[in-house]
Design a protein around this motif. Structure first.
Motif, PDB file in Angstrom:
ATOM      1  N   PHE A   1      66.812  64.746  12.767  1.00  0.00           N
ATOM      2  CA  PHE A   1      66.414  65.888  11.943  1.00  0.00           C
ATOM      3  C   PHE A   1      65.170  65.566  11.123  1.00  0.00           C
ATOM      4  CE2 PHE A   1      66.607  68.565   8.150  1.00  0.00           C
ATOM      5  CZ  PHE A   1      66.787  69.815   8.715  1.00  0.00           C
ATOM      6  N   ALA A   2      65.107  64.317  10.628  1.00  0.00           N
ATOM      7  CA  ALA A   2      63.930  63.922   9.852  1.00  0.00           C
ATOM      8  C   ALA A   2      62.676  63.924  10.721  1.00  0.00           C
ATOM      9  CB  ALA A   2      64.145  62.548   9.235  1.00  0.00           C
ATOM     10  N   ASP A   3      62.799  63.479  11.968  1.00  0.00           N
ATOM     11  CA  ASP A   3      61.651  63.474  12.869  1.00  0.00           C
ATOM     12  C   ASP A   3      61.262  64.882  13.292  1.00  0.00           C
ATOM     13  OD1 ASP A   3      61.589  60.749  12.712  1.00  0.00           O
ATOM     14  OD2 ASP A   3      62.780  60.449  14.542  1.00  0.00           O
ATOM     15  N   ALA A   4      62.268  65.715  13.578  1.00  0.00           N
ATOM     16  CA  ALA A   4      61.974  67.059  14.076  1.00  0.00           C
ATOM     17  C   ALA A   4      61.500  67.994  12.986  1.00  0.00           C
ATOM     18  CB  ALA A   4      63.217  67.644  14.746  1.00  0.00           C
ATOM     19  N   SER A   5      61.736  67.661  11.719  1.00  0.00           N
ATOM     20  CA  SER A   5      61.357  68.546  10.622  1.00  0.00           C
ATOM     21  C   SER A   5      59.908  68.384  10.195  1.00  0.00           C
ATOM     22  CB  SER A   5      62.268  68.295   9.406  1.00  0.00           C
ATOM     23  OG  SER A   5      63.606  68.598   9.717  1.00  0.00           O
ATOM     24  N   LYS A   6      59.189  67.441  10.810  1.00  0.00           N
ATOM     25  CA  LYS A   6      57.789  67.248  10.461  1.00  0.00           C
ATOM     26  C   LYS A   6      56.932  68.323  11.123  1.00  0.00           C
ATOM     27  CE  LYS A   6      58.426  62.270  10.038  1.00  0.00           C
ATOM     28  NZ  LYS A   6      58.043  60.938  10.562  1.00  0.00           N
ATOM     29  N   LEU A   7      55.969  68.813  10.393  1.00  0.00           N
ATOM     30  CA  LEU A   7      55.087  69.863  10.909  1.00  0.00           C
ATOM     31  C   LEU A   7      54.106  69.267  11.901  1.00  0.00           C
ATOM     32  CD1 LEU A   7      54.115  72.811  10.742  1.00  0.00           C
ATOM     33  CD2 LEU A   7      52.544  72.082   8.937  1.00  0.00           C
TER      34      LEU A   7
END
Length: 722
Positions: free
Chosen positions: A478-484
């Motif tokens: 989730f932390a990786d996928a939440s980056k713009l």
């Protein structure tokens, strides 16, 4: 101008720093936790403790048995009369209950008959959570098809009628076997003794259950009427049958007012013993007592009940006690090698410090693993292993005691009745000493032998280690996928100047992932209900039913995909790694929640599910991404994904397991339908978990908890969609 002092950001709390550290090293933590969880599961036979009686009031073996040879001889005469009735050329099934009732009355018991109708075991979604005896009467019901239970009650001279102990002896009233006659003889001998003793503080109920429609059905029907003031069956019986011409009515008229047509009750049930006698076992040098304890959805009786039976059988009557095990594991090469390694390790540990007790002999370890595997499987299956399961549905501690005598010769029957009768007497006497219900010992445990167990505090360690990586992996993804992400580079999120377009914060796309997971759960509900309609097909083989189930499920999946399109994020054909990672994050989180909830309902199901789910969650990635990368690492990872999908595919996993246990020559394609039919007929929560909960995790290339038979088709559909 004065220089501005730098702003010192406060350090996060230690618990937050630990969490961030674990998330940043999720891969290493996952490998360590999974390995430790599997090792902890394999060490359960080593960590198991010896059983002990927790409730001091039970005092097993504190009194000398009072059952005499005369009581055993009377029981032998009684069973001979039963066998003589069965040898008549015409047997209507009414003579045996009449003889049982007559002997109960001679001993001073209060006797009554209980009528019940056969129950249909067809899958019905509206009755799923009502239990297998939900009151669904079979079609083409006739007055001659009902069963007749004979019930005798001894009122305790020192009791107040508020508590009771139940003895159950199932028998087929149409064609009784020698083993069933012996079980009736045992119960009669004990009933004869208990009708004369003065120390009895709890009422004694002897239920001679007519098992021509099944042992469980007879006991469950009586329990349902015992615990509820149900008049529906009696009204239905009066409407459909002429009571004046019924055999039960004739029996009651002959005996006068001694036998009651009403339903007799005693006190609240403290415990129940199901007494059965199986075929002879000449391969053993002594009589063998088999204990069956598993009830519906993994429920187990209080461990003290098993402890007193095992103690009195071994130390009181010299019987060999066994619990069910998977025999094929006894010859497993890898299991014997592991046992030798643990035995060597235990020797080294003992040489360092004699007080450290670690390691057991190889034979004990292998047998413990075989018993542990059987205990896990029977609890995970959620199907009772005997009629005692009907009592656990009403929170009554009960077990099935199945005797396997060495010989059935006439000279040995009296001695056999004496030994087993004294065992039953000792158990009843221990339960009679209780001032309250069983509560001191464990209700959550796994047996590794009749005298060793692993408590909930031990086996929960393996489960906790197995599922610990799931929230860490979900948070890391989730932390990786939440980056713009922009077309060129990744930029941090900041408020846009007035008049400029606001960039989309991609972490909010978890809502789309949650919608996709919910859509698949709804599809899983459809798959769960399909067998109800398939069971209406007449004269259909299991293989045909399974094939139709698969085809209809695939068609419903294609229809849901075409209509909703909930399984995709982007309209482009290029795979978007951040979107896949976000979808995997939500799916792993849903799998973690599902495993935690299932561990409350049935821990064994959650344990086995975690063994298949967690490795998939940690390794499975989109297949097309591995196909585009022509490296050995990608090839091995793709091959591993395919292997995990195949192992997690329920029919394949079931058939492989059955082939490993029973041999692949006996495996057929329709066996999975028969197994699934067993689950839904007994309303096992495992069926719902497999077809609905775990199916909802099967999304995109993430096959992590894929225990549903549609996993392979689903992964191919989603993989090549992108």
């Amino acid at each position: 101008m004065a220089e501005t002092e730098p702003v010192i950001k406060p350090k996060p709390r230690p618990i937050i720093r630990i969490g961030l550290f674990l998330i940043s090293h999720s891969l290493l933590v996952s490998v360590v936790c999974c390995t430790a969880g599997i090792v902890a599961l394999l060490l359960l036979p080593v960590l198991a403790k010896n059983t002990y009686v927790s409730e001091n009031a039970l005092m097993p073996g504190s009194a000398r048995p009072m059952l005499t040879n005369d009581d055993a001889s009377d029981g032998h005469k009684f069973l001979n009369r039963i066998l003589n009735l069965d040898s008549k050329p015409i047997n209507t099934g009414i003579e045996i209950p009449e003889v049982i009732a007559e002997h109960m009355m001679e001993l001073g018991g209060e006797v009554s008959y209980h009528k019940f109708q056969p129950i249909s075991n067809k899958f019905h979604p509206l009755h799923f959570f009502l239990g297998p005896d939900a009151g669904i009467i079979k079609e083409n019901y006739s007055c001659s098809s009902y069963g007749i239970n004979t019930v005798g009650i001894i009122r305790a001279p020192r009791g107040d009628g508020k508590e009771a102990i139940v003895m159950v002896t199932p028998y087929n009233s149409v064609r009784i076997t020698m083993g069933e006659a012996l079980s009736l003889g045992i119960a009669y001998s004990v009933f004869s003794l208990l009708s004369r003793v003065t120390w009895l503080a709890k009422d004694i109920i002897w239920l001679a259950a007519d098992s021509k429609h099944g042992e469980y059905a007879a006991v469950a029907a009586w329990l349902r009427d015992y615990n509820t003031l149900s008049f529906g069956d009696l009204m239905l019986y009066q409407e459909m049958c002429d009571a004046s011409t019924s055999p039960v009515h004739e029996m009651i008229q002959v005996k006068g007012d001694v036998i009651s047509n009403g339903f007799r009750r005693a006190g609240t049930m403290a415990a129940a013993l199901v007494i059965k006698v199986a075929d002879s076992s000449p391969e053993f040098g002594n009589d063998v007592l088999n204990i069956y304890a598993e009830a519906s959805n993994g429920q187990m009786p209080n461990l003290d009940l098993i402890n007193i039976v095992n103690y009195l059988a071994v130390h009181g009557q010299g019987l060999q006690v066994r619990v069910e095990k998977i025999w094929s594991l006894l010859d497993s090469l890898w299991l014997n090698s592991l046992g030798k390694l643990l035995e060597l390790l235990g020797t080294v540990v003992k040489s360092l410090n004699p007080q450290w007790k670690f390691g057991i002999p190889v034979s004990d370890y292998v047998e413990g693993c075989a018993t542990l595997a059987s205990s896990l499987y029977n609890q995970a299956l959620g199907v009772p292993t005997g009629p005692h399961g009907a009592f656990r549905d009403y929170q009554v501690d009960a077990i099935t005691m199945e005797m396997s005598p060495t010989l059935f010769s006439s000279s040995q029957r009296v001695l056999f009745l004496l030994r087993v009768g004294r065992l039953v007497e000792g158990v009843i006497r221990s339960v009679n000493n209780l001032l309250e219900k069983f509560h001191q010992s464990f209700f959550l445990y796994l047996l590794t032998s009749p005298s060793r167990f692993a408590s909930v505090g031990v086996y929960m360690i393996a489960f906790a280690l197995l599922i610990a990586p799931l929230p860490l992996v979900a948070a890391a993804l989730f932390a990786d996928a939440s980056k713009l992400k922009t077309a060129k580079d990744e930029i941090p999120f900041k408020p846009a100047p007035l008049g400029e377009p606001v960039p989309i914060f991609t972490s909010w796309k978890w809502l789309y992932a949650a919608k996709s997971v919910l859509a698949v759960h709804l599809w899983g509900a459809i798959v769960t209900l399909l067998p109800y309609f398939l069971s209406q097909i007449p004269n259909s083989s299991p293989s045909i039913n399974l094939l139709i189930w698969i085809v209809l499920s695939l068609l419903s999946l294609f229809f849901a995909y075409a209509v909703s399109g909930s399984f995709s994020f982007s309209s482009t054909n290029q795979p978007q790694i951040n979107e896949w990672a976000l979808l995997k994050s939500v799916t792993v989180a849903a799998g973690f929640i599902g495993l935690c909830l299932m561990s409350v309902i049935n821990f064994a199901t959650a344990e086995i599910g975690a063994l298949l789910l967690v490795p998939m969650c940690l390794t499975v990635v989109p297949l097309r991404l591995d196909v585009k990368v022509s490296t050995m690492r990608a090839f091995l990872r793709g091959a591993c994904n395919v292997l995990l999908v195949f192992v997690g595919f329920p029919p394949a996993a079931f058939l492989l397991l059955k082939g490993a246990i029973d041999g692949f020559d006996s495996v057929t394609f329709g066996d999975f339908w028969v197994w699934a039919e067993l689950l839904w007929a007994w309303n096992s929560a495992t069926y719902i978990y497999i077809c609905n909960c775990l199916l909802g995790i099967c999304l995109y290339e993430l096959l992590c908890p894929s225990l549903d038979f549609l996993s392979v088709a689903f992964v191919l559909l989603i993989s090549f969609r992108y």
